[in-house]
Design an enzyme around this catalytic site. Sequence first.
Site, short mmCIF file in Angstrom:
data_model
loop_
_atom_site.label_atom_id
_atom_site.label_comp_id
_atom_site.label_asym_id
_atom_site.label_seq_id
_atom_site.Cartn_x
_atom_site.Cartn_y
_atom_site.Cartn_z
N LYS A 51 19.74 30.60 -47.88
CA LYS A 51 20.34 30.85 -46.57
C LYS A 51 21.93 31.30 -46.83
O LYS A 51 22.50 30.73 -47.73
CB LYS A 51 20.60 29.59 -45.74
CG LYS A 51 20.61 29.71 -44.49
CD LYS A 51 19.44 30.14 -43.49
CE LYS A 51 19.66 30.34 -42.11
NZ LYS A 51 18.16 30.53 -41.37
N GLY B 89 13.16 28.69 -21.79
CA GLY B 89 13.83 29.75 -22.20
C GLY B 89 13.36 30.93 -22.28
O GLY B 89 12.17 31.19 -22.87
N GLY C 152 13.73 34.05 -23.22
CA GLY C 152 14.62 35.38 -24.12
C GLY C 152 13.51 36.24 -24.73
O GLY C 152 12.53 36.53 -24.25
N ASN C 153 14.01 36.83 -25.75
CA ASN C 153 13.37 37.75 -26.39
C ASN C 153 11.90 37.37 -26.85
O ASN C 153 10.81 38.00 -26.66
CB ASN C 153 14.11 38.41 -27.71
CG ASN C 153 15.21 39.03 -27.32
OD1 ASN C 153 15.30 39.93 -26.44
ND2 ASN C 153 16.39 38.73 -27.89
N VAL C 154 11.74 36.27 -27.52
CA VAL C 154 10.57 35.79 -28.08
C VAL C 154 9.39 35.39 -26.75
O VAL C 154 8.47 35.69 -26.88
CB VAL C 154 10.61 34.46 -28.84
CG1 VAL C 154 9.21 34.07 -29.47
CG2 VAL C 154 11.43 34.78 -30.37
N ALA C 155 10.16 34.70 -26.02
CA ALA C 155 9.25 34.25 -24.60
C ALA C 155 8.58 35.50 -24.03
O ALA C 155 7.52 35.34 -23.59
CB ALA C 155 10.18 33.34 -23.75
P1 NAD Z 1 17.13 34.49 -26.80
O1 NAD Z 1 18.58 34.14 -27.13
O2 NAD Z 1 16.55 35.80 -26.74
O3 NAD Z 1 16.48 33.52 -26.05
C1 NAD Z 1 16.60 32.11 -25.75
C2 NAD Z 1 17.02 31.92 -24.10
O4 NAD Z 1 16.91 30.48 -24.05
C3 NAD Z 1 18.09 32.44 -23.59
O5 NAD Z 1 17.69 33.25 -22.47
C4 NAD Z 1 18.92 31.33 -23.21
O6 NAD Z 1 19.63 31.47 -21.93
C5 NAD Z 1 18.07 30.12 -22.87
N1 NAD Z 1 18.30 28.81 -23.02
C6 NAD Z 1 19.37 28.10 -23.94
N2 NAD Z 1 19.20 26.75 -23.71
C7 NAD Z 1 18.32 26.52 -22.71
C8 NAD Z 1 17.89 25.51 -22.06
N3 NAD Z 1 18.46 24.23 -22.49
N4 NAD Z 1 17.06 25.47 -21.32
C9 NAD Z 1 16.46 26.65 -20.97
N5 NAD Z 1 17.02 27.70 -21.32
C10 NAD Z 1 17.69 27.90 -22.40
O7 NAD Z 1 16.48 33.92 -28.47
P2 NAD Z 1 14.89 34.34 -28.99
O8 NAD Z 1 15.16 35.42 -29.97
O9 NAD Z 1 13.87 34.69 -27.71
O10 NAD Z 1 14.57 33.15 -29.80
C11 NAD Z 1 14.37 31.82 -29.21
C12 NAD Z 1 14.36 30.57 -30.05
O11 NAD Z 1 13.42 31.04 -31.15
C13 NAD Z 1 15.73 30.48 -30.78
O12 NAD Z 1 15.65 29.07 -31.02
C14 NAD Z 1 15.47 31.26 -32.11
O13 NAD Z 1 16.36 30.48 -33.02
C15 NAD Z 1 13.95 31.09 -32.39
N6 NAD Z 1 13.40 32.02 -33.28
C16 NAD Z 1 13.33 33.14 -32.79
C17 NAD Z 1 12.97 34.22 -33.76
C18 NAD Z 1 12.94 35.62 -33.23
O14 NAD Z 1 12.40 36.54 -33.89
N7 NAD Z 1 13.71 36.06 -32.26
C19 NAD Z 1 12.23 33.86 -34.88
C20 NAD Z 1 12.22 32.65 -35.39
C21 NAD Z 1 12.82 31.61 -34.43
#
Ligand code: NAD
Length: 351
Positions: free
Chosen positions: A80, A180, A182-185
């Site tokens: 890391k 949340g 976001g992108n993953v959801a």
């Molecule tokens: P993202 O930033 O696109 O989405 C996260 C969402 O969560 C945002 O819309 C934010 O407003 C919301 N949020 C933050 N705090 C909140 C709360 N207390 N209640 C409700 N909503 C809340 O992130 P992402 O890329 O979708 O990733 C989501 C999680 O998965 C993160 O923890 C990230 O570290 C982890 N992750 C992502 C990936 C990836 O490929 N993107 C890979 C491994 C792990």
Amino acid sequence: MEILEYMEMEGHQQLAVWTDPAVGLRSFIAIHNTKLGPALGGTRIWLHKSEDEAIMDVLRLSKAMTYKNALAGLAHGGGKGLIMADARTQKTKAMMESYGRFVESLGGRYITTEDVGASAEDMQWIARTTQYVVGLPRESGGSGNPSDQTGFGVFQAMRACALDLWGETNLSGRTVAIQGYGNVATALIQHLETEGCRVVVTDVDDTKRQLAKSRGIEVVEPESILSYECDIFAPCALGGVLSLESIKDLHCEIICGAANNQLKEPLVAQALQNAGILYAPDFLVNAGGVINVSYEIGQVYDPEAARIRASRIFDTMSKVLAISNENKITATEAADQLANQKLEIARTEPK
Ligand code: NAD
């Protein structure tokens, strides 16, 4: 505890430091273990309160990558990077270029990619000074945004949990509550909707909630999601959401989501087991992202090959649950056990 003592105890190989006052760069790279191959893990850009805190963070995160990569079946160890800076106000292109020189100086023992505070654009600047960087945009020959593969991997892990608990992989008719949007959801929901699940989502960001509503998804207020009555709760926002206190509110049978470090403290895993809730370890569930970037290394990125590898999260989750059931330990302990086995049988020490 002293740093070297901590590293010896946790099995770290290396902690490297790089400063470049001309560009305001103060950074660390921790390499935990390279038994399975060169260390792979993101670079976090975060202004910690102290150097000690930053060092402990990068060491802890590098070890977590060893376990994540081993479980994902990758030929990569754990590492890391950490740049001590405020990503919103202090990050510059010159800083990224200098950091790239740091990565290059390790001669390929560590391959970097995005993490909190870093973007695909930052990776492009880092790529000007090192060959050991992945997670570049598709138009630059990289693998692009990993979220689709991560969402797909979470879906596969959910199916494995369902098979273990309910005797069938089919999630049709199940209610999944997602924290949340976001992108993953977004990626995950596509799979859940195709499967015929009922999806309920929330986000602290009002525009995200509106967006979900406009797409016909059921939305609840952020404070209601934890106690929402559902079959599966999927934390897809930030870490630390599962504490001894917060889990008392849960009304679900499975927790399976993408957020990193969902457990506020390790003993929450046992508390969830005692409460009859199956907690799927986040570092296994969300490996789709690192799997995706790994398919950029030494080859032309092939999304289909990455997807096939991400689909194996189903098999690994099933294996972990079998170990957990057989030995009456938590799935987190079982996942650690399986990762340790993989590390023990890796015979070669590449570098
Ligand atoms: P993202 O930033 O696109 O989405 C996260 C969402 O969560 C945002 O819309 C934010 O407003 C919301 N949020 C933050 N705090 C909140 C709360 N207390 N209640 C409700 N909503 C809340 O992130 P992402 O890329 O979708 O990733 C989501 C999680 O998965 C993160 O923890 C990230 O570290 C982890 N992750 C992502 C990936 C990836 O490929 N993107 C890979 C491994 C792990």
